[in-house]
Design a protein around this motif. Structure first.
Motif, mmCIF file in Angstrom:
data_model
loop_
_atom_site.group_PDB
_atom_site.id
_atom_site.type_symbol
_atom_site.label_atom_id
_atom_site.label_comp_id
_atom_site.label_asym_id
_atom_site.label_seq_id
_atom_site.Cartn_x
_atom_site.Cartn_y
_atom_site.Cartn_z
ATOM 1 N N ALA A 250 0.823 -1.211 0.000
ATOM 2 C CA ALA A 250 0.000 0.000 0.000
ATOM 3 C C ALA A 250 0.855 1.258 0.000
ATOM 4 O O ALA A 250 0.385 2.335 -0.370
ATOM 5 C CB ALA A 250 -0.922 0.006 1.215
ATOM 6 N N SER A 267 0.971 -4.150 -5.831
ATOM 7 C CA SER A 267 0.174 -3.026 -5.337
ATOM 8 C C SER A 267 -1.177 -3.472 -4.797
ATOM 9 O O SER A 267 -2.092 -2.665 -4.691
ATOM 10 C CB SER A 267 -0.032 -2.006 -6.460
ATOM 11 N N LEU A 270 -2.652 -1.267 -1.966
ATOM 12 C CA LEU A 270 -3.192 0.043 -2.324
ATOM 13 C C LEU A 270 -4.604 -0.080 -2.884
ATOM 14 O O LEU A 270 -5.445 0.802 -2.684
ATOM 15 C CB LEU A 270 -2.272 0.719 -3.344
ATOM 16 N N GLN A 271 -4.887 -1.184 -3.580
ATOM 17 C CA GLN A 271 -6.206 -1.373 -4.185
ATOM 18 C C GLN A 271 -7.324 -1.378 -3.144
ATOM 19 O O GLN A 271 -8.463 -1.035 -3.450
ATOM 20 C CB GLN A 271 -6.237 -2.700 -4.960
ATOM 21 N N ASN A 314 -0.958 5.470 3.194
ATOM 22 C CA ASN A 314 -2.160 4.760 2.761
ATOM 23 C C ASN A 314 -2.458 3.583 3.683
ATOM 24 O O ASN A 314 -1.632 2.679 3.830
ATOM 25 C CB ASN A 314 -1.969 4.263 1.326
ATOM 26 N N PRO A 580 -10.631 -0.721 -7.527
ATOM 27 C CA PRO A 580 -10.019 -0.246 -6.281
ATOM 28 C C PRO A 580 -11.024 0.474 -5.384
ATOM 29 O O PRO A 580 -12.033 1.006 -5.861
ATOM 30 C CB PRO A 580 -8.933 0.715 -6.774
ATOM 31 N N LYS A 585 -6.903 7.679 -5.965
ATOM 32 C CA LYS A 585 -5.544 7.425 -5.496
ATOM 33 C C LYS A 585 -4.862 6.322 -6.293
ATOM 34 O O LYS A 585 -3.664 6.407 -6.583
ATOM 35 C CB LYS A 585 -5.564 7.043 -4.013
ATOM 36 N N CYS A 586 -5.613 5.290 -6.650
ATOM 37 C CA CYS A 586 -5.000 4.132 -7.313
ATOM 38 C C CYS A 586 -4.737 4.366 -8.789
ATOM 39 O O CYS A 586 -3.740 3.902 -9.334
ATOM 40 C CB CYS A 586 -5.892 2.897 -7.142
ATOM 41 N N GLU A 587 -5.649 5.061 -9.449
ATOM 42 C CA GLU A 587 -5.519 5.264 -10.892
ATOM 43 C C GLU A 587 -4.968 6.643 -11.235
ATOM 44 O O GLU A 587 -4.875 7.012 -12.394
ATOM 45 C CB GLU A 587 -6.889 5.084 -11.567
#
Length: 711
Positions: A250, A267, A270-271, A314, A580, A585-587
């Protein structure tokens, strides 16, 4: 040669390598095409040149690295170039012959050879079992490969005795490759080596390793060593290990501050993040939610406007809720820029009147996931640089700094670690960290760290005392079994994480939680035959209430971040079948008013061919780890965790799907225990168990137990 002997072979300079005229380097081999690479391969000498600054063991690891890199470029080398296979077998065999020596073990660990050998094993496991026939398994290429895998298994078996080595092995994912290879080797034994040798004389090594050594010595010893490694590594695959990976994945941008070597981190963490923490100095007169919102409303200075990039720590709300009390409310203000309804998910800014430093906050958040404080050399250097900057500032202001000394514990106390610890729910975690606040016991990871920790040194002392006994009889086999038991017991770990998430699972099982984002159910939300049997027995009244609650709710409430951290199978489901939690934040998308900031979908997952009883047991292990037997033991009675044997049989098979090896071992033990307690075991049931044991590469003890009931 001291540190130079054990240093990483990657640190040897190019000029030093070029001086090794006796050693034809891989870089000299033409690689312009596949055919050239296969045709022009020249064996690399496995004997260290006299001009090399490396030790023998470090040099051999260097050779293995080159061969592994070649294999990365062209897999066909294993099938089409016997020289390559022989070269690899030779160098691995030389390493295995001397891996039992203390200095050699340390060299392999400190030069990075252990990680590289694990990655080589992963490569071999991925493609070396295709198109095998009864004829091909007796030919030289397969026999060479067979011996190579057996030797690698022995090398890793010896290294897995040590805690620090197991930590490295886990990061490579070699446990999953071993699981696959052990099962395939078991099938190969049954398919191609059924004509057992008539020589049944039991040699001492066979008695110690519990091997038949009748069909194929290389394969059987490899299976034994791999199963022993898997058992040790699976003990280390605790919540702490898995959630540490979740935190790393994350916060990949922090890896340079948390590890001393660059690692490629997935990742997946983070998702599933839904809480983002920021550390920004704003001129607030009052650090409260109301004061913060008033500042945002009245601010006219563009340089003080907040952006999503200001929130770079995160986290997962389910982890925070499980481990802390009012952590977010006490130490943060929430940035409600999207005017969303009140919920835990969101962007939070640290209150600057709490005296909490950014680095200390990062370490505390890492503590929530891994249950310990671990510092790397770069962490220490970071703190030293900050301290020096502060000293220079005071000196420039004319203050006397001659008595100021660098102290990690004082730095952390000044950074607010003690008030952060007050928010922890778990008393044992809090006590352990407070005990460590003198920081004498903190582990500092760096390139010169020895393989051997205090436990290893004590074990070595026991071994020396045993072998140098005078005028006393010694039972070598008994001693080595005792040593193995000590290592296995040391590898097992339960702590604050297990306790906190056991409480979370209890809420899940009783249907008393609204904090979830996944519903896991059986196919069609139907109760299975095992469920019907459980509900028909008063002894399992507690489990029956859980099953009814799950069915009424449409499944068992779970948390995406926990499932993906604990199970590779679930991780892939979320990767390919869900979006996500926070797309912005993720993309890296720019947020607009018409966008949903957070994905509030509750993902429904149906698992076919499972009963709710089995699903409950799987989730119990995922959340509770080594605490799997302790759920409700005090409040509900010691028998509350017991289930009928069919549940454990179904779960044993399902553990392969979810890639949960420790759960598989747990089910084996439970089935054997219940078989022992039965007055009579049905023959068909015993035969079915034996077939399952053979198919899923269960332990020898489990196979023997099943066989004993077949007349």
């Amino acid at each position: 040669m001291g540190n130079q002997t054990a240093r990483s072979f990657k640190s040897v300079t190019k000029s030093q390598k070029q001086k090794n005229t006796q050693h034809k380097m891989i870089s000299d081999t033409p690689t312009s095409s596949t055919e050239e690479l296969i045709t022009n391969f020249t064996k690399i000498p496995v004997t260290r040149p006299s001009s090399s600054p490396m030790s023998d063991m470090v040099y051999r690891c260097h050779v293995v690295e080159q061969l592994k890199d070649l294999l990365n470029n062209e897999k066909a080398l294993m099938k089409r170039n016997l020289d390559f296979v022989e070269n690899l077998k030779d160098v691995i065999h030389r390493i295995s012959n001397t891996i039992g020596m203390r200095q050699n073990k340390n060299d392999v660990f400190r030069c990075g050879g252990l990680k590289m050998i694990c990655l080589l094993f992963n490569q071999l496991a991925s493609y070396t079992f295709d198109d095998l026939t009864e004829g091909s398994v007796k030919q030289k290429p397969w026999k060479e490969l067979e011996e190579t895998i057996s030797d690698i298994s022995y090398i890793l078996y010896k290294m897995a005795e040590h805690t620090r080595a197991r930590a490295v092995m886990i990061t490579t994912g070699v446990i999953y490759s071993m699981w696959t290879v052990a099962q395939r080797f078991t099938n190969i034994l049954e398919l191609f080596f059924t004509d057992k040798s008539t020589n049944t004389t039991e040699r001492p090594i066979a008695r110690f390793y519990r091997l038949r050594l009748e069909a194929n010595q290389q394969i059987e010893s490899a299976i034994y060593h791999m199963n022993e490694i898997i058992e040790l590594l699976s003990s280390e695959l605790s919540l702490s290990s898995d959630l540490t990976d979740l935190f790393k994945s994350a916060n990949r941008h922090l890896n340079s501050a948390t590890t001393d070597e660059e690692e490629e981190v997935d990742s997946f963490g983070l998702q599933s993040c839904d809480v983002f923490l920021g550390f920004v100095d704003l001129p607030l007169t009052e650090w409260s939610q109301k004061g913060f919102e008033m500042f945002l409303e009245n601010n006219t200075n563009p340089s003080l406007n907040l952006s999503l990039s200001d929130f770079d720590l995160n986290l997962h709300s389910s982890i925070i809720n499980a481990r802390t009390n009012e952590f977010l409310d006490r130490f943060f203000v929430k940035w409600n820029f999207d005017k969303s309804e009140n919920q835990k998910a969101g962007f939070y800014l640290l209150k600057r009147d709490q005296g909490i430093g950014k680095f200390v906050l990062q370490k505390f958040c890492q503590l929530l996931y891994c249950d310990s404080l671990i510092f790397t050399q770069s962490d220490i250097q970071h703190l030293k640089d900050e301290w020096k900057s502060e000293v220079d500032k005071l000196a420039n202001a004319g203050e006397d700094t001659s008595d100021m000394e660098f102290s990690i514990d004082q730095t952390f106390e000044k950074g607010g670690i003690k008030i952060l610890l007050e928010s922890l729910k778990n008393a044992s975690t809090k006590t352990n960290i407070e005990r460590l606040l003198n920081f004498k016991e903190i582990i500092v990871l760096n390139a010169d760290t020895s393989l051997f920790d205090e436990f290893d040194e004590n074990l070595l002392k026991q071994e020396m005392d045993f072998f140098f006994k005078e005028n006393q009889e010694r039972d070598n086999v008994q001693f080595f079994h005792h040593k193995k038991d000590q290592i296995k017991e040391h590898a097992r770990h339960t702590g604050g994480l297990e306790e906190d998430f056991t409480n979370v699972f209890q809420s899940i099982a009783r249907g008393k939680t609204d904090d979830f984002d996944v519903l896991m159910s059986t196919e069609g939300n139907e109760l299975g035959q095992v469920d019907t049997e459980v509900m028909g027995d008063e002894k399992y009244a507690l489990q029956s209430s859980w099953l009814i609650s799950a069915q009424e709710m449409g499944g068992m409430a779970c948390h995406r971040c926990i499932l993906s951290a604990r199970s590779e199978y679930m991780r892939k489901i979320f990767k390919y079948e869900t979006s996500p939690k926070c797309l912005v934040k993720c993309e890296d998308l720019k947020w607009t008013n018409d966008m949903e900031l957070f994905n509030k979908e509750v993902k429904s997952i149906q698992i076919p061919n499972l009963s709710y009883s089995t699903l409950s047991l799987i989730l119990r292990f995922i959340y509770c780890g080594e605490n799997i037997l302790k759920i409700d033991a005090k409040s509900e009675g010691s028998d509350s965790y017991q289930l009928i044997p069919q549940t454990y049989v179904e779960c044993l098979i399902a553990s392969d799907l979810f890639l949960l090896y420790p759960l598989k071992k747990f089910c084996e033990l439970q089935i054997m225990s219940q078989l022992t307690s039965m007055d009579e075991v049905d023959q068909e049931f015993a035969i079915m168990l034996l077939n399952i044991a053979l198919t899923y590469n269960c332990s020898d003890a489990f196979k023997q137990k099943c066989s004993s009931y077949i007349k």
